[in-house]
Scaffold this motif. Structure first.
Motif, PDB file in Angstrom:
ATOM      1  N   UNK A 194      60.072  87.400  25.178  1.00 56.42           N
ATOM      2  CA  UNK A 194      58.725  86.834  25.073  1.00 56.42           C
ATOM      3  C   UNK A 194      58.250  86.329  26.423  1.00 56.42           C
ATOM      4  N   UNK A 195      56.912  86.279  26.551  1.00 56.17           N
ATOM      5  CA  UNK A 195      56.320  85.764  27.790  1.00 56.17           C
ATOM      6  C   UNK A 195      56.616  84.282  27.936  1.00 56.17           C
ATOM      7  N   UNK A 196      56.770  83.870  29.180  1.00 58.25           N
ATOM      8  CA  UNK A 196      57.022  82.453  29.470  1.00 58.25           C
ATOM      9  C   UNK A 196      55.722  81.796  29.925  1.00 58.25           C
ATOM     10  N   UNK A 197      55.623  80.464  29.751  1.00 57.06           N
ATOM     11  CA  UNK A 197      56.587  79.579  29.096  1.00 57.06           C
ATOM     12  C   UNK A 197      56.485  79.668  27.570  1.00 57.06           C
ATOM     13  N   UNK A 198      57.608  79.455  26.912  1.00 59.27           N
ATOM     14  CA  UNK A 198      57.662  79.509  25.461  1.00 59.27           C
ATOM     15  C   UNK A 198      57.031  78.245  24.876  1.00 59.27           C
ATOM     16  N   UNK A 199      56.218  78.434  23.853  1.00 59.05           N
ATOM     17  CA  UNK A 199      55.534  77.292  23.235  1.00 59.05           C
ATOM     18  C   UNK A 199      56.387  76.709  22.112  1.00 59.05           C
ATOM     19  N   UNK A 200      56.057  75.503  21.704  1.00 60.39           N
ATOM     20  CA  UNK A 200      56.753  74.883  20.580  1.00 60.39           C
ATOM     21  C   UNK A 200      56.581  75.698  19.313  1.00 60.39           C
ATOM     22  N   UNK A 201      55.403  76.306  19.135  1.00 58.72           N
ATOM     23  CA  UNK A 201      55.154  77.118  17.938  1.00 58.72           C
ATOM     24  C   UNK A 201      56.107  78.307  17.890  1.00 58.72           C
ATOM     25  N   UNK A 202      56.401  78.899  19.061  1.00 62.38           N
ATOM     26  CA  UNK A 202      57.345  80.016  19.094  1.00 62.38           C
ATOM     27  C   UNK A 202      58.774  79.529  18.831  1.00 62.38           C
ATOM     28  N   UNK A 203      59.122  78.400  19.428  1.00 65.58           N
ATOM     29  CA  UNK A 203      60.469  77.864  19.247  1.00 65.58           C
ATOM     30  C   UNK A 203      60.724  77.494  17.793  1.00 65.58           C
ATOM     31  N   UNK A 204      59.687  77.019  17.110  1.00 69.66           N
ATOM     32  CA  UNK A 204      59.837  76.551  15.734  1.00 69.66           C
ATOM     33  C   UNK A 204      60.268  77.671  14.793  1.00 69.66           C
ATOM     34  N   UNK A 205      59.955  78.913  15.149  1.00 71.89           N
ATOM     35  CA  UNK A 205      60.286  80.042  14.281  1.00 71.89           C
ATOM     36  C   UNK A 205      61.730  80.514  14.449  1.00 71.89           C
ATOM     37  N   UNK A 206      62.469  79.873  15.359  1.00 70.94           N
ATOM     38  CA  UNK A 206      63.830  80.336  15.625  1.00 70.94           C
ATOM     39  C   UNK A 206      64.822  79.173  15.536  1.00 70.94           C
ATOM     40  N   UNK A 207      66.006  79.502  15.112  1.00 74.15           N
ATOM     41  CA  UNK A 207      67.049  78.497  14.914  1.00 74.15           C
ATOM     42  C   UNK A 207      67.485  77.883  16.239  1.00 74.15           C
ATOM     43  N   UNK A 208      67.650  76.571  16.236  1.00 74.32           N
ATOM     44  CA  UNK A 208      68.209  75.863  17.382  1.00 74.32           C
ATOM     45  C   UNK A 208      69.687  75.578  17.115  1.00 74.32           C
ATOM     46  N   UNK A 209      70.463  75.535  18.181  1.00 73.28           N
ATOM     47  CA  UNK A 209      71.854  75.107  18.078  1.00 73.28           C
ATOM     48  C   UNK A 209      71.945  73.734  18.725  1.00 73.28           C
ATOM     49  N   UNK A 210      72.526  72.787  18.003  1.00 73.59           N
ATOM     50  CA  UNK A 210      72.599  71.410  18.502  1.00 73.59           C
ATOM     51  C   UNK A 210      74.000  70.864  18.306  1.00 73.59           C
ATOM     52  N   UNK A 211      74.361  69.938  19.184  1.00 74.20           N
ATOM     53  CA  UNK A 211      75.649  69.246  19.060  1.00 74.20           C
ATOM     54  C   UNK A 211      75.352  67.845  18.559  1.00 74.20           C
ATOM     55  N   UNK A 212      76.031  67.432  17.502  1.00 75.92           N
ATOM     56  CA  UNK A 212      75.719  66.165  16.850  1.00 75.92           C
ATOM     57  C   UNK A 212      76.139  64.978  17.710  1.00 75.92           C
ATOM     58  N   UNK A 213      75.246  64.027  17.821  1.00 71.97           N
ATOM     59  CA  UNK A 213      75.584  62.765  18.464  1.00 71.97           C
ATOM     60  C   UNK A 213      76.713  62.119  17.671  1.00 71.97           C
ATOM     61  N   UNK A 214      77.713  61.566  18.382  1.00 68.50           N
ATOM     62  CA  UNK A 214      78.910  61.060  17.706  1.00 68.50           C
ATOM     63  C   UNK A 214      78.877  59.571  17.412  1.00 68.50           C
ATOM     64  N   UNK A 215      77.725  58.917  17.584  1.00 70.85           N
ATOM     65  CA  UNK A 215      77.647  57.469  17.340  1.00 70.85           C
ATOM     66  C   UNK A 215      77.938  57.148  15.881  1.00 70.85           C
TER      67      UNK A 215
END
Length: 335
Positions: A194-215
């Protein structure tokens, strides 16, 4: 019958060790500077106290019974522990802590941490042959989890806490440095073309990978996740990178950790419309007991680690983890 607690003295255990090692009462008596009859009497007193036979009287040699073998093994272990305790008490009296617990954020270089441990274990106080006697314990947490362990007293030194954390009374903090995060995905991920910069609307349609905060006790921190976005949550930053390589999602990661993957084309970086994330980390420690405004004296082990962290080269090394190095197994970021 003699009291068994009074009978099991260090001298009695050492006597058993000497008899077993030399093979006879006569040889043991010579080594201990006693007459054989005195040694025989001491052994009988010990047997009476324990109500067991320690030596086989049918043998001319000092042959231990099964009970005697057990006492010998346990006695040797107890003597070694007593020597260790005595040595540790003497070291603690000189200012070295019995144990120092260090919590490090998941994005820091484990290689550098272990190199610091190696240098610490090489210390020989006052030119002696033994080390400091301080046991080191390393923990891996992240963001609020790293801070949490210090606040709760589970750690003596926290390396990699967010620099913008509110510092309560009784704690000190110094800047560690800045970590640059980049937004990456596998080359065959839909967003890679996709063309840059990527918008939030584009990001929202795809899965994010996150590491859980350990607090566990303070509020966890979540960053760079959009409301309603599908999220794969993993326990470590290294697992997050592995998930990104498998095209299981996209996300922000520390640039030093994926530098090699980007150079080899295993991952691709894309600019996003939201501001590029830069995180300033710090290291912190408790400087005074709660309710006591006066600064508490630092143990020599903590002093040594703080001195190492004053070095710009050490701080830079902690923040520059090549992607080929393994990360620790515990906990982490909600990037």
């Amino acid at each position: 019958m003699p009291d068994r607690r009074h009978a099991l003295t260090p001298d009695a255990l050492a006597m058993m060790d000497t008899i077993a090692r030399t093979g006879s009462f006569a040889a043991a008596a010579r080594e201990l500077g006693k007459v054989p009859s005195a040694l025989t009497y001491s052994v009988r007193q010990l047997e009476d106290a324990l109500d067991v036979l320690l030596f086989d009287r049918r043998s001319r040699q000092a042959k231990l019974t099964a009970a005697g073998e057990e006492l010998l093994q346990e006695g040797r272990r107890l003597l070694a522990q007593m020597d260790a305790v005595a040595n540790r008490v003497r070291r603690v009296a000189t200012g070295w802590e019995t144990q120092l617990t260090i919590t490090a954020d998941d994005v820091l270089s484990r290689r550098t941490l272990l190199e610091l441990c190696e240098a610490f274990y090489a210390i020989r106080p006052q030119g002696g042959s033994e080390g400091t006697g301080t046991r080191l314990r390393l923990r891996a947490e992240v963001l609020a989890g790293t801070w949490d362990t210090l606040l709760s007293g589970q750690a003596d030194l926290a390396i990699g806490v967010p620099f913008d954390m509110v510092l309560p009374s009784g704690f000190e903090m110094r800047s560690l440095g800045r970590v640059d995060f980049v937004f990456v995905m596998a080359p065959h991920h839909p967003l890679a073309g996709r063309d840059e910069p990527l918008t939030d609307a584009e990001l929202l349609r795809h899965r994010a990978v996150a590491v859980a905060d350990s607090a566990q006790r303070v509020s966890p921190i979540t960053v760079n996740l959009l409301p309603g976005q599908d999220v794969l949550t993993v326990p470590t930053m290294q697992m997050k990178i592995d998930a990104l390589l498998r095209c299981l999602g996209c996300g922000f990661v520390p640039e030093p950790m994926v530098r090699d993957h980007l150079a080899l084309g295993h991952l691709v970086q894309r600019e996003v419309r939201r501001a590029r994330r830069e995180t300033t980390l710090a290291y912190a420690w408790r400087s005074a007991a709660v309710g006591q405004p006066r600064q508490a004296p630092r143990g020599l082990a903590l002093q040594w680690w703080l001195q190492q962290l004053e070095s710009p080269a050490t701080r830079q090394a902690l923040l520059s983890l090549p992607s080929g190095l393994p990360c620790a197994e515990s906990a982490a970021h909600g990037h």
